[in-house]
Enzyme design. Structure first.
Site, PDB file in Angstrom:
ATOM      1  N   SER A  15      42.945  60.980  32.930  1.00 37.63           N
ATOM      2  CA  SER A  15      44.618  60.967  33.090  1.00 37.63           C
ATOM      3  C   SER A  15      45.123  59.352  33.545  1.00 37.63           C
ATOM      4  CB  SER A  15      44.992  62.156  33.926  1.00 37.63           C
ATOM      5  OG  SER A  15      44.777  63.186  33.391  1.00 37.63           O
ATOM      6  N   GLY A  16      44.204  59.241  34.610  1.00 38.07           N
ATOM      7  CA  GLY A  16      44.712  57.769  35.430  1.00 38.07           C
ATOM      8  C   GLY A  16      44.169  56.721  34.760  1.00 38.07           C
ATOM      9  N   CYS A  43      41.429  66.656  32.031  1.00 38.66           N
ATOM     10  CA  CYS A  43      42.932  67.480  31.807  1.00 38.66           C
ATOM     11  C   CYS A  43      42.778  68.045  30.534  1.00 38.66           C
ATOM     12  CB  CYS A  43      43.925  66.593  32.324  1.00 38.66           C
ATOM     13  SG  CYS A  43      45.486  67.440  31.967  1.00 38.66           S
ATOM     14  N   CYS A  48      43.219  71.263  32.491  1.00 33.87           N
ATOM     15  CA  CYS A  48      44.661  71.819  32.320  1.00 33.87           C
ATOM     16  C   CYS A  48      45.012  72.160  30.899  1.00 33.87           C
ATOM     17  CB  CYS A  48      45.787  70.668  32.817  1.00 33.87           C
ATOM     18  SG  CYS A  48      45.194  69.457  33.633  1.00 33.87           S
ATOM     19  N   LYS A  51      42.750  75.076  29.624  1.00 36.43           N
ATOM     20  CA  LYS A  51      43.001  76.243  30.519  1.00 36.43           C
ATOM     21  C   LYS A  51      44.391  77.061  29.992  1.00 36.43           C
ATOM     22  CE  LYS A  51      45.319  75.797  34.076  1.00 36.43           C
ATOM     23  NZ  LYS A  51      45.660  74.885  35.315  1.00 36.43           N
ATOM     24  N   TYR A  99      45.447  60.034  22.643  1.00 38.51           N
ATOM     25  CA  TYR A  99      45.126  59.214  23.551  1.00 38.51           C
ATOM     26  C   TYR A  99      44.424  57.816  23.143  1.00 38.51           C
ATOM     27  CZ  TYR A  99      46.152  61.909  27.701  1.00 38.51           C
ATOM     28  OH  TYR A  99      46.639  62.503  28.675  1.00 38.51           O
ATOM     29  N   GLY A 178      37.639  80.648  45.454  1.00 42.44           N
ATOM     30  CA  GLY A 178      39.021  81.404  45.881  1.00 42.44           C
ATOM     31  C   GLY A 178      40.145  80.313  45.695  1.00 42.44           C
ATOM     32  N   TYR A 180      42.389  77.596  42.961  1.00 41.34           N
ATOM     33  CA  TYR A 180      43.201  77.987  41.782  1.00 41.34           C
ATOM     34  C   TYR A 180      42.542  78.188  40.622  1.00 41.34           C
ATOM     35  CZ  TYR A 180      43.467  73.110  39.844  1.00 41.34           C
ATOM     36  OH  TYR A 180      43.424  72.129  39.161  1.00 41.34           O
ATOM     37  N   GLU A 184      42.449  81.602  38.327  1.00 34.59           N
ATOM     38  CA  GLU A 184      43.136  81.384  36.913  1.00 34.59           C
ATOM     39  C   GLU A 184      42.105  81.898  35.928  1.00 34.59           C
ATOM     40  OE1 GLU A 184      46.194  77.606  37.499  1.00 34.59           O
ATOM     41  OE2 GLU A 184      44.068  77.117  36.733  1.00 34.59           O
ATOM     42  N   ARG A 201      34.298  83.588  49.763  1.00 32.44           N
ATOM     43  CA  ARG A 201      33.862  83.666  51.340  1.00 32.44           C
ATOM     44  C   ARG A 201      34.797  83.896  52.378  1.00 32.44           C
ATOM     45  NH1 ARG A 201      32.283  77.275  52.158  1.00 32.44           N
ATOM     46  NH2 ARG A 201      34.526  76.692  51.688  1.00 32.44           N
ATOM     47  N   GLY A 265      34.074  74.387  44.093  1.00 28.08           N
ATOM     48  CA  GLY A 265      34.689  73.254  44.321  1.00 28.08           C
ATOM     49  C   GLY A 265      34.370  71.996  43.350  1.00 28.08           C
ATOM     50  N   ASP A 306      41.220  61.631  40.777  1.00 29.11           N
ATOM     51  CA  ASP A 306      40.421  62.526  41.570  1.00 29.11           C
ATOM     52  C   ASP A 306      39.283  61.884  42.317  1.00 29.11           C
ATOM     53  OD1 ASP A 306      41.733  64.343  40.380  1.00 29.11           O
ATOM     54  OD2 ASP A 306      40.275  65.704  39.391  1.00 29.11           O
ATOM     55  N   ALA A 344      51.826  74.559  40.196  1.00 33.72           N
ATOM     56  CA  ALA A 344      51.847  76.124  39.906  1.00 33.72           C
ATOM     57  C   ALA A 344      50.198  76.561  39.751  1.00 33.72           C
ATOM     58  CB  ALA A 344      52.164  76.097  38.419  1.00 33.72           C
ATOM     59  N   HIS A 439      73.163  84.201  35.250  1.00 33.22           N
ATOM     60  CA  HIS A 439      72.819  85.553  35.055  1.00 33.22           C
ATOM     61  C   HIS A 439      72.738  86.061  33.633  1.00 33.22           C
ATOM     62  CE1 HIS A 439      73.012  89.797  36.298  1.00 33.22           C
ATOM     63  NE2 HIS A 439      74.075  89.738  35.446  1.00 33.22           N
ATOM     64  N   GLU A 444      68.026  83.576  39.537  1.00 34.42           N
ATOM     65  CA  GLU A 444      69.309  83.568  40.236  1.00 34.42           C
ATOM     66  C   GLU A 444      69.050  83.978  41.636  1.00 34.42           C
ATOM     67  OE1 GLU A 444      72.325  86.639  38.899  1.00 34.42           O
ATOM     68  OE2 GLU A 444      70.772  87.239  37.502  1.00 34.42           O
TER      69      GLU A 444
END
Ligand code: FAD
Length: 462
Positions: A15-16, A43, A48, A51, A99, A178, A180, A184, A201, A265, A306, A344, A439, A444
């Site tokens: 990405s970067g 990604c 991303c 996934k 890309y 534990g 994201y 996911e 843990r 990790g 990263d 998210a 609505h 809302e």
């Protein structure tokens, strides 16, 4: 001084890296970019994008079930993991091509090779053993999954890298972690019909998120049938006679599953990169140390994404790349802004969040008002699903400034993106109150919570 081969050499086509190389090349700079695996980086290839595609795939069983409540009869269903993997592969290959094309069109030279630093202006390309020189070098090599230190039998486990391309969908999986990514994948595998256990843990999953989000999501996952084991770790993994994984745990005995996935990790990809020779310093975890403008300790060498372990998200890596271009090539010193990043968790239900959690807010603000709503989403009335939506606004009671908004529910990620704009603009609770509702929507509720659900003064809930 002898002319260098390039104005800019970028190591890492994620990405970067791609954004830095493409923008610099489009400005007429002589740019080369080296990638050792596939352009698009984590990604696009194994993060991303695949996934999110798998999240969509895993949601269909609930859609089929929900359809009954709306008068539909859904016939026999079947799922082919092989077809999903093949479709995903086709899509990421298409993106990879885009890309590459973007780089080529901008005039950057694409090099398919691992690159390592020889000094602060010289890079060795391992594919053909040549060395090249550059005025500036950007290191954007990202990170990789790391197994817990000392885990016996880690070689019998998979990481997120392998999870996307398993030959067969396992019947059961044990996911360790534990954060994201662990959460996911637990939702993805469960949705696809895999018997799923999450082991972590800590006392609660997603420790950095607002408490209501953590607890609400955990309850929803458990209600769906995902087993969550807290306060425990895998201590060893072996393979039995049938090729199944036997995971020994600290407190819960041995668990026999088809796959064990470690999502414990990620570490920066800096090993063997020649950083020392180039005079680039790293922290204890191997992350490259940078200043506010992504400059490393070696003049002319920059690091972003990263590998710097600031905030590990794709838009952040891209933003850091754009700041680098502004600073170095447009004479407009711009340091990346890491404040109020909306994000998210693509669990089921999703979490969308921006700003301070209640727990963080009370540490830094003497008077905090919390506006909280918990309700059954409209779709669940006819589908009969018991799932709850939770929405929460954390407000500085003295200034009325909105400090954070947290949502657990369908499309929470989409809502977080828009809330991110409002919070970035310094929105107050009064702005929320004078905004007309759309609505009927779930969102809302965010503009119709007029009275605080509770107040917190000097850390004490009233
Ligand atoms: P990367 O994208 O990792 O790119 C680094 C590239 O450098 C890689 O292609 C690598 O092969 C290459 N490389 C490494 N060393 C060398 C070398 N010596 N020579 C040449 N090439 C080299 N972020 C989000 O914002 N939203 C999400 O939903 C999300 N989901 C994720 C899910 C998973 C499972 C994972 C693992 C990550 C996810 N991320 C998500 C994080 C996101 O993927 C990263 O933050 C982002 O890719 C970082 O970009 P980068 O440019 O720093 O590095």
């Amino acid at each position: 001084m002898a002319a260098r081969d390039y104005d800019l050499f970028v190591i890492g086509g994620g990405s970067g890296g791609v954004r830095s190389a493409r923008l610099a090349a489009s400005m007429g700079k002589r740019v080369a970019i080296a990638e050792e695996f596939r352009f698009g980086g984590t990604c696009v290839i194994r993060g991303c994008v695949p996934k999110k595609l798998y999240v969509y795939a895993s949601q269909f069983p609930e859609h089929f079930e929900d359809a009954e409540g709306f008068g539909w009869s859904v016939g026999e269903r079947s799922f082919s993991w092989e077809r999903l993997v093949a479709a995903k592969e086709k899509e990421i290959t298409r993106l990879e091509g885009l890309y590459r094309k973007g780089l080529e069109n901008a005039g950057a030279e694409i090099i398919e090779s691992r690159a390592e630093l020889v000094d602060a202006n010289t890079v060795r390309l391992l594919a053909d053993r040549r060395t090249v020189t550059a005025e500036r070098i950007v290191i954007a090599v990202g990170g990789r999954p790391q197994a817990p230190a000392g885990l016996v039998g880690a070689e019998h486990c998979i990481s997120s890298n392998e999870a996307f391309d398993l030959k067969r969908l396992p019947a059961s999986i044990l996911i360790s972690g534990g954060g994201y990514i662990a959460v996911e994948f637990a939702n993805i595998f469960h949705g696809l019909g895999v018997e799923t256990t999450l082991i972590y843990r800590g006392a609660e999953i997603l420790s950095r998120f607002d408490g209501d989000m953590r607890r609400g999501l955990m309850a929803a996952m458990q209600a769906k049938g995902i087993r969550i084991i807290l306060g425990d770790v895998i201590t060893a993994v072996t393979v039995d006679g049938e090729g199944r994984r036997v995971a020994e745990t600290g407190q819960n005995g041995s668990l026999v599953v088809d796959q064990v996935m470690l999502a414990t990790g990620r570490v920066p990809n800096t090993a063997g990169l020649g950083l020392e020779a180039a005079g680039v310093t790293v922290d204890a975890r191997g992350a490259i140390r940078v200043d506010a403008f992504s400059r490393t300790s070696a003049p002319g060498v920059y690091a972003l994404g990263d590998v710097t372990d600031r905030v590990q998200l794709t838009p952040v890596a891209i933003h850091e790349a754009m700041c680098f271009i502004e600073t170095e090539y447009k004479h407009n010193p711009t340091s990346p802004d890491h404040d109020l990043i909306a994000t998210a968790v693509f669990s089921q239900p999703e979490i969308g969040t921006v700003g301070l959690s209640e727990e963080e807010a009370v540490k830094t603000h003497a008077a905090v008002d919390v506006f909280r709503a918990e309700f059954r989403p409209m779709k669940a009335t006819l589908s009969g699903r018991t799932e709850k939506t939770i929405q929460k606004i954390v407000v500085d009671a003295e200034t009325r400034k909105v400090l954070g908004v947290h949502i657990l529910g369908h499309e929470a990620g989409e809502m977080a993106q828009l809330l991110g704009i409002a919070l970035k603009a310094g929105v107050t609770k009064d702005d929320f109150d004078r905004t007309m509702a759309v609505h009927p929507t779930a969102a809302e509720e965010l503009v119709t919570m007029y009275q605080p659900s509770y107040r917190i003064r000097d850390g004490v809930r009233q």
